[in-house]
Design a protein around this motif. Structure first.
Motif, short mmCIF file in Angstrom:
data_model
loop_
_atom_site.label_atom_id
_atom_site.label_comp_id
_atom_site.label_asym_id
_atom_site.label_seq_id
_atom_site.Cartn_x
_atom_site.Cartn_y
_atom_site.Cartn_z
N GLU A 1 5.61 23.23 -42.72
CA GLU A 1 5.90 22.91 -41.33
C GLU A 1 4.76 23.34 -40.42
O GLU A 1 4.22 24.45 -40.55
N THR B 1 9.59 12.92 -39.90
CA THR B 1 8.90 14.17 -40.24
C THR B 1 8.27 14.84 -39.04
O THR B 1 7.52 15.81 -39.18
N MET C 1 13.04 16.96 -41.92
CA MET C 1 12.39 18.27 -41.97
C MET C 1 13.21 19.35 -42.69
O MET C 1 12.63 20.13 -43.46
N LEU D 1 6.08 18.11 -39.71
CA LEU D 1 5.36 18.24 -40.97
C LEU D 1 3.88 18.54 -40.74
O LEU D 1 3.24 17.91 -39.90
#
Length: 201
Positions: free
Chosen positions: A60, A41, A48, A67
Motif C-alpha cells: 500500500e 486499487t 485494497m 496500491l
C-alpha cells in the motif's frame, strides 16, 4: 437499437489507447479495464483489503493509501506466481464492473482490454475484436519516450504479454500502427469503425 460489443487490444505502446479515443469521438461507449483496475486499487478501492491480505501492508502506498503500483509491478513481473495471484484477485472484480457498465448502455460499446488475447471469457463477450499492432522496437521507443522507463523494463513487460502473432490470430481486424501519422491512424480507425457500426444504422 441493436447492441455491438467490440473488444480492443494491443501490446504496450501499440497505440491502442489512441484508437480507443478516436472511437469515443465517433460515438463509442468506452469501458476501460485499466481505468476500472485503477479505481479498484486506488485509495479506498474495493480491492485494497484483499491486496493487503494477499501481499502485505507494504503493497500500500503511504500515506495516501492505494496500491503502490511500482512495487506491485516489480513483484508481478519478477515473480510469475505473484502475478497469477494478483490477476486471480483482480480479474473477477474488473469483469463484474465492466459487465455492470456494459449493461447500463446500448449501441456500440468498446471494451479496452490489454489481456483480451489471454482470456476466453473476454473474447466470448465480444462480437468483434480489433488488435492494434506494431513492431517491438516501435513499442519500446514509444514507451521509453512516454513513460521514461528503461528499455529493459519495457522489453520485460512485452515478454510477459501475449505475442503479436497470438493477438493477430484472434482478431477480426488488425490496425497496423507502424510508421503511421496520427492522421493516418485516425483514418484507418475511422474506416474500421464505420464498417463495423453500419449494422447499427
Amino acid at each position: 437499437m441493436a447492441d455491438l460489443r467490440i473488444g480492443l487490444t494491443g501490446g504496450i505502446g501499440s497505440g491502442k489507447s489512441t484508437v480507443a479515443a478516436i472511437w469515443v469521438s465517433l460515438g463509442a461507449t468506452l469501458i476501460d479495464t485499466d481505468a476500472i483496475a485503477h479505481a479498484l486499487t486506488g485509495p479506498g478501492g474495493a480491492a485494497m483489503p484483499d491486496l493487503r491480505r494477499e501481499f502485505g501492508d507494504d503493497i500500500e502506498q503511504q500515506p495516501e493509501g492505494g496500491l503502490h503500483r511500482a512495487r506491485m509491478r516489480a513483484l508481478a513481473f519478477s515473480q510469475p506466481p505473484a502475478r497469477q495471484r494478483l490477476e486471480a484477485l483482480l480479474h473477477p472484480l474488473i469483469g463484474a464492473e465492466a459487465q455492470r457498465q456494459a449493461e447500463a448502455t446500448t449501441g456500440a460499446v468498446v471494451f479496452d482490454v490489454p489481456l483480451l488475447t489471454e482470456s476466453r471469457h473476454w473474447r466470448a463477450r465480444c462480437q468483434r475484436i480489433a488488435v492494434v499492432d506494431c513492431s517491438e522496437p516501435t513499442q519500446v521507443e514509444r514507451v521509453v519516450a512516454r513513460a521514461g522507463w528503461h528499455e529493459q523494463q519495457v522489453r520485460q513487460i512485452i515478454g510477459q504479454q501475449a505475442s503479436r502473432s497470438a493477438r493477430r490470430a484472434i482478431a477480426d481486424a488488425v490496425i497496423h500502427n507502424d510508421g503511421l501519422s496520427l492522421d493516418q491512424l485516425q483514418q484507418h480507425a475511422t474506416q474500421l469503425w464505420r464498417r463495423w457500426t453500419a449494422v447499427l444504422s
